[in-house]
Scaffold this motif. Sequence first.
Motif, mmCIF file in Angstrom:
data_model
loop_
_atom_site.group_PDB
_atom_site.id
_atom_site.type_symbol
_atom_site.label_atom_id
_atom_site.label_comp_id
_atom_site.label_asym_id
_atom_site.label_seq_id
_atom_site.Cartn_x
_atom_site.Cartn_y
_atom_site.Cartn_z
ATOM 1 N N ILE A 86 10.533 -2.713 -15.477
ATOM 2 C CA ILE A 86 9.200 -2.627 -14.898
ATOM 3 C C ILE A 86 8.767 -1.176 -14.970
ATOM 4 C CG2 ILE A 86 9.986 -2.301 -12.521
ATOM 5 C CD1 ILE A 86 7.751 -4.301 -11.740
ATOM 6 N N GLY A 87 7.504 -0.960 -15.195
ATOM 7 C CA GLY A 87 6.986 0.392 -15.329
ATOM 8 C C GLY A 87 6.264 0.878 -14.086
ATOM 9 N N ALA A 88 5.839 2.120 -14.142
ATOM 10 C CA ALA A 88 5.191 2.761 -12.990
ATOM 11 C C ALA A 88 3.904 2.060 -12.588
ATOM 12 C CB ALA A 88 4.929 4.228 -13.292
ATOM 13 N N GLN A 89 3.115 1.609 -13.562
ATOM 14 C CA GLN A 89 1.860 0.926 -13.243
ATOM 15 C C GLN A 89 2.119 -0.348 -12.451
ATOM 16 O OE1 GLN A 89 -1.292 1.851 -13.512
ATOM 17 N NE2 GLN A 89 -1.946 -0.073 -12.585
ATOM 18 N N GLN A 90 3.150 -1.090 -12.862
ATOM 19 C CA GLN A 90 3.493 -2.322 -12.157
ATOM 20 C C GLN A 90 4.007 -2.014 -10.748
ATOM 21 O OE1 GLN A 90 5.894 -3.130 -15.523
ATOM 22 N NE2 GLN A 90 4.915 -5.115 -15.885
ATOM 23 N N LEU A 91 4.717 -0.915 -10.596
ATOM 24 C CA LEU A 91 5.165 -0.509 -9.264
ATOM 25 C C LEU A 91 3.965 -0.170 -8.387
ATOM 26 C CD1 LEU A 91 8.290 1.721 -9.949
ATOM 27 C CD2 LEU A 91 8.235 -0.505 -8.826
ATOM 28 N N GLN A 92 3.012 0.553 -8.959
ATOM 29 C CA GLN A 92 1.821 0.921 -8.184
ATOM 30 C C GLN A 92 1.072 -0.328 -7.730
ATOM 31 O OE1 GLN A 92 0.822 4.084 -7.082
ATOM 32 N NE2 GLN A 92 -0.388 2.716 -5.816
ATOM 33 N N GLU A 93 0.964 -1.311 -8.617
ATOM 34 C CA GLU A 93 0.287 -2.561 -8.259
ATOM 35 C C GLU A 93 1.006 -3.253 -7.099
ATOM 36 O OE1 GLU A 93 0.237 -4.712 -11.938
ATOM 37 O OE2 GLU A 93 -1.310 -3.398 -12.808
ATOM 38 N N ARG A 94 2.316 -3.245 -7.138
ATOM 39 C CA ARG A 94 3.075 -3.878 -6.053
ATOM 40 C C ARG A 94 2.945 -3.081 -4.752
ATOM 41 N NH1 ARG A 94 5.155 -5.756 -10.630
ATOM 42 N NH2 ARG A 94 6.194 -7.775 -10.656
ATOM 43 N N ALA A 95 2.929 -1.760 -4.861
ATOM 44 C CA ALA A 95 2.740 -0.926 -3.669
ATOM 45 C C ALA A 95 1.365 -1.168 -3.067
ATOM 46 C CB ALA A 95 2.920 0.549 -4.026
ATOM 47 N N ASP A 96 0.359 -1.323 -3.906
ATOM 48 C CA ASP A 96 -0.990 -1.625 -3.424
ATOM 49 C C ASP A 96 -1.010 -2.963 -2.691
ATOM 50 O OD1 ASP A 96 -1.869 0.742 -4.552
ATOM 51 O OD2 ASP A 96 -2.766 -0.221 -6.316
ATOM 52 N N LYS A 97 -0.260 -3.941 -3.212
ATOM 53 C CA LYS A 97 -0.189 -5.249 -2.555
ATOM 54 C C LYS A 97 0.433 -5.132 -1.165
ATOM 55 C CE LYS A 97 -0.098 -8.130 -6.675
ATOM 56 N NZ LYS A 97 0.698 -9.041 -7.505
ATOM 57 N N VAL A 107 6.577 -6.653 0.495
ATOM 58 C CA VAL A 107 7.617 -5.625 0.572
ATOM 59 C C VAL A 107 8.830 -6.037 -0.254
ATOM 60 C CG1 VAL A 107 9.270 -4.482 2.112
ATOM 61 C CG2 VAL A 107 6.877 -4.667 2.780
ATOM 62 N N LYS A 108 9.234 -7.288 -0.129
ATOM 63 C CA LYS A 108 10.388 -7.761 -0.905
ATOM 64 C C LYS A 108 10.106 -7.659 -2.401
ATOM 65 C CE LYS A 108 12.052 -10.759 2.746
ATOM 66 N NZ LYS A 108 12.127 -12.143 3.234
ATOM 67 N N ASP A 109 8.879 -7.968 -2.808
ATOM 68 C CA ASP A 109 8.503 -7.862 -4.218
ATOM 69 C C ASP A 109 8.567 -6.408 -4.682
ATOM 70 O OD1 ASP A 109 7.549 -8.894 -6.712
ATOM 71 O OD2 ASP A 109 5.531 -8.209 -6.180
ATOM 72 N N ILE A 114 11.745 2.420 0.338
ATOM 73 C CA ILE A 114 12.467 2.593 1.604
ATOM 74 C C ILE A 114 11.487 2.595 2.772
ATOM 75 C CG2 ILE A 114 13.798 4.269 2.961
ATOM 76 C CD1 ILE A 114 15.235 4.960 0.256
ATOM 77 N N LYS A 115 10.349 3.280 2.610
ATOM 78 C CA LYS A 115 9.332 3.279 3.669
ATOM 79 C C LYS A 115 8.804 1.869 3.919
ATOM 80 C CE LYS A 115 7.121 7.789 3.680
ATOM 81 N NZ LYS A 115 5.904 8.514 3.306
ATOM 82 N N ALA A 116 8.540 1.136 2.847
ATOM 83 C CA ALA A 116 8.046 -0.231 2.986
ATOM 84 C C ALA A 116 9.089 -1.113 3.667
ATOM 85 C CB ALA A 116 7.675 -0.805 1.622
ATOM 86 N N GLU A 117 10.350 -0.917 3.295
ATOM 87 C CA GLU A 117 11.430 -1.691 3.905
ATOM 88 C C GLU A 117 11.548 -1.372 5.396
ATOM 89 O OE1 GLU A 117 15.664 -3.202 2.272
ATOM 90 O OE2 GLU A 117 15.337 -1.036 2.197
ATOM 91 N N ALA A 118 11.386 -0.099 5.757
ATOM 92 C CA ALA A 118 11.427 0.296 7.165
ATOM 93 C C ALA A 118 10.265 -0.328 7.933
ATOM 94 C CB ALA A 118 11.399 1.818 7.289
ATOM 95 N N ALA A 119 9.083 -0.324 7.320
ATOM 96 C CA ALA A 119 7.922 -0.942 7.969
ATOM 97 C C ALA A 119 8.155 -2.433 8.178
ATOM 98 C CB ALA A 119 6.662 -0.706 7.142
ATOM 99 N N LEU A 120 8.775 -3.067 7.195
ATOM 100 C CA LEU A 120 9.095 -4.487 7.318
ATOM 101 C C LEU A 120 10.074 -4.717 8.459
ATOM 102 C CD1 LEU A 120 8.879 -7.369 6.239
ATOM 103 C CD2 LEU A 120 10.703 -6.807 4.623
#
Length: 194
Positions: free
Chosen positions: A9-20, A37-39, A77-83
Amino acid sequence: MTTYHHPTIGAQQLQERADKVVIANATGNPDLFSEAVKDLLAAVRMFRPAPDALDDFASAGDNTLHGAIDHWQARAIKAEAALAVRDAQTPAARDVLAERQRQISAEGWAPDHDDAHTLGEIAGAAGCYAIHASEIQNGALRYPANPYAFWPWDRDWWKPTTPRRDLVKAGALILAEIERLDRAAIAAQRQGDA
């Protein structure tokens, strides 16, 4: 010998998932947030720069690639902590926070509005809802006066319902008052420092 294909997976796909993740968090839906977050976490584990990006990383130095990986791992890690925090909250705590957000977004009781109530009105309103919830649960008037007698605002804003809903409103109002007190203390500190 078996060859395994590991999806990348590339950076753009990561950004899309972070936006989600951000969008899911804004909805207040814990299941949607949890899935987002799991995604993102799964995507971070598969992160590999696109082949054409490897040349850019090679010319910029190995630290750039490691920096990109570190960046996405930190976000995950931040997203996982928020979860974990969201999962640790009880439904009651989530309801109080959601009510506070509703008071801000639907009623317009933003911090600047609350900051104008310096005479304890917000705490008083919270007390009225809490007393009303107690009276309904006990089926009898336990206090010397109807809680509405102490209501600090126009009667149109007094909207008691069920004991639980009244306690959720009281909790959100208490949170608003604590936040107001904190802002006032910070403002006083700044004036003292000036």
